[in-house]
Design an enzyme around this catalytic site. Structure first.
Site, short mmCIF file in Angstrom:
data_model
loop_
_atom_site.label_atom_id
_atom_site.label_comp_id
_atom_site.label_asym_id
_atom_site.label_seq_id
_atom_site.Cartn_x
_atom_site.Cartn_y
_atom_site.Cartn_z
N GLU A 180 -9.75 5.75 2.97
CA GLU A 180 -10.14 4.97 4.14
C GLU A 180 -10.04 5.88 5.36
O GLU A 180 -9.09 6.64 5.51
CB GLU A 180 -9.19 3.79 4.31
CG GLU A 180 -9.39 3.02 5.62
CD GLU A 180 -8.43 1.84 5.78
OE1 GLU A 180 -7.65 1.55 4.86
OE2 GLU A 180 -8.45 1.23 6.85
N GLU A 233 0.84 -1.20 0.00
CA GLU A 233 0.00 0.00 0.00
C GLU A 233 0.87 1.25 0.00
O GLU A 233 1.92 1.26 0.62
CB GLU A 233 -0.89 -0.01 1.24
CG GLU A 233 -1.64 -1.33 1.41
CD GLU A 233 -2.41 -1.46 2.73
OE1 GLU A 233 -2.69 -0.43 3.37
OE2 GLU A 233 -2.75 -2.60 3.08
#
Ligand SMILES: *[C@@H]1O[C@H](CO)[C@@H](O)[C@H](O)[C@H]1NC(C)=O
Ligand SMILES: *[C@@H]1O[C@H](CO)[C@@H](O)[C@H](O)[C@H]1NC(C)=O
Length: 423
Positions: free
Chosen positions: A338, A227
């Protein structure tokens, strides 16, 4: 734990009892790690800091209070990893999927929003050749974590799981997403250009991030994930600044992996970009827009996963052996935002995702990912034809995709969290 049990089994019968006791002691001290006595904790923290902070050739004070250590490239945290003891650093990838774009590179840069972006610490100096910039971890950073062992790690079960068979799973963790994704093929990389904001975080134990996920395996205990993107995380960094970050795990955020260089794994080669350091400037509402490009790809020759920031900075790589599924290829790519919402029972705080505005507000107000691409099995960058989207509650945080000549595949995403339509 597995390694401990194994060495117990290997030993002779007469020492077995002692060893079993020692193993039990090992188990107990591990499970009690969160409840150490103050002096023991002090020692743990000091030891951990010593592991993380390598002796620098020089140090640079950043205006935001960070200290950036220029550490000799061969002394970086990666080389604490037993598998990397004899690893020869690859100074550059054997292949870069962007090279195929060649002279088209200029058209990839948008006319809108392509302002140059940098890191705040650059104002006060540079790291020399042969060193890499590492954000120094302070005692306070470690003390904010739930335990020394969890410092720099994500909470379990934070992965966005589109079309989950188990809806409870989604709301359980308090993690909220607005993402686009591709799945159903083998993927060898991902790219996007993301505009950068400084979302407001209501509670210090919450965070807001915007990133690319390169995922391998099922969503079980062995999920592999790489990520990268930007994040605001008061718990991790002690402030509300927007920072460049990376993350990796090969077991669904349990024992392996961490943010940035907070464990051994990622091998950095760039002397210009520090992971975890503040990005500056950030976009303003109805004002100048600033964006960063992230490219992650698998080198077809060595198999390592490389990361590039902007068009110029090749940061380094995650060696292939860190992973199981990703040692072959990724099975899913996700792009988006997120946040962690600390309220129980599906209620929401006012922690913002992206700019804190909904997608329909558009350019200059809403946050975006543009020129979304993945690397296919022929190592070409491709714009996805079928882009799925997912959000737990679109009246809190939402996403809208689109495509045009200038931006290719793109989406606007984000939201304010708590509002009259989202309690
Ligand atoms: C999550 O919880 C909210 C509020 O209880 C509910 O409206 C929403 O449908 C849930 N989402 C999913 C995917 O179950
Ligand atoms: C971060 O922002 C919140 C409000 O959004 C504020 O309460 C807090 O004091 C800020 N933290 C720091 C370290 O500046």
């Amino acid at each position: 734990m597995g390694a401990k049990g194994f060495s117990c089994g290997l030993l002779g019968r007469n020492v077995k009892v002692v060893v079993v006791l020692a193993c039990l002691w090992g188990l107990m001290s591990l499970s009690c790690a969160g409840r150490l006595s103050p002096s023991k904790q002090k020692l743990e923290v000091r030891k951990h800091l010593k592991r993380l902070n390598k002796a620098p050739a020089k140090s640079i004070e950043s205006p935001d209070g960070d200290v950036i250590d220029c550490v000799p490239i061969t002394n970086q945290p990666a080389f604490d990893h037993p598998y990397l003891k004899d690893h020869k650093i690859q100074t550059r990838p054997s292949f870069n999927p962007e090279r195929l774009l060649g002279e088209n590179k200029m058209t990839v840069e948008s006319k809108q929003g392509a302002n140059p972006i940098t890191q705040l610490w650059h104002m006060n100096g540079k790291c020399g050749e042969g060193t890499i910039p590492i954000r120094r971890t302070k005692k306070e950073d470690v003390l904010r974590a739930s335990s020394v062992k969890r410092y720099g790690k994500k909470k379990h079960r934070s992965i966005p799981k589109p079309r989950s068979a188990d809806p409870d799973f989604i709301n359980e963790s308090g993690h909220q997403h607005a993402i686009a994704y591709v799945e159903g093929d083998k993927y060898f990389g991902a790219k996007a250009t993301i505009n950068v904001w400084e979302p407001k975080i209501q509670q210090p134990n919450e965070f807001s991030l915007s990133q690319v996920w390169v995922l391998g395996g099922s969503f079980g205990e062995d999920l592999n994930s790489i990520e990268a993107g930007w994040q605001v995380s008061p718990d991790l960094y002690g402030d509300n600044n927007t920072r460049l970050f990376t993350y990796w795990t090969s077991d669904a955020y349990q024992a392996t992996g961490c943010y940035n260089l907070l464990c051994s794994g990622f091998i950095q080669v760039s002397n210009e970009i520090a992971m975890g350091a503040s990005i500056s400037p950030v976009s303003g509402f109805r004002n100048s827009q600033y964006d960063i490009s992230i490219l992650i790809w698998k080198d077809p020759k060595e198999g390592h996963w490389w990361m590039q920031f902007g068009n110029d900075y090749v940061l380094g790589y995650w060696p292939s052996f860190l992973f199981s599924y990703l040692a072959d290829s990724a099975s899913m790519i996700e792009w988006g935002g997120e946040v962690v919402n600390s309220e129980p029972d599906g209620k929401h705080t006012s922690t913002q995702m992206g700019s804190g505005h909904f997608p329909e507000e558009g350019f200059g107000k809403s946050s975006y990912f543009r020129n979304i691409q993945f690397v296919d099995s022929s190592n070409n960058l491709k714009a996805p034809k079928n882009l799925g989207t997912f959000t737990e509650q679109s009246n809190c945080y939402d996403i809208q995709t689109g495509s045009n000549g200038d931006w290719g595949r793109y989406f606007y995403y984000g939201g304010p969290g708590r509002n009259p339509n989202c309690s």
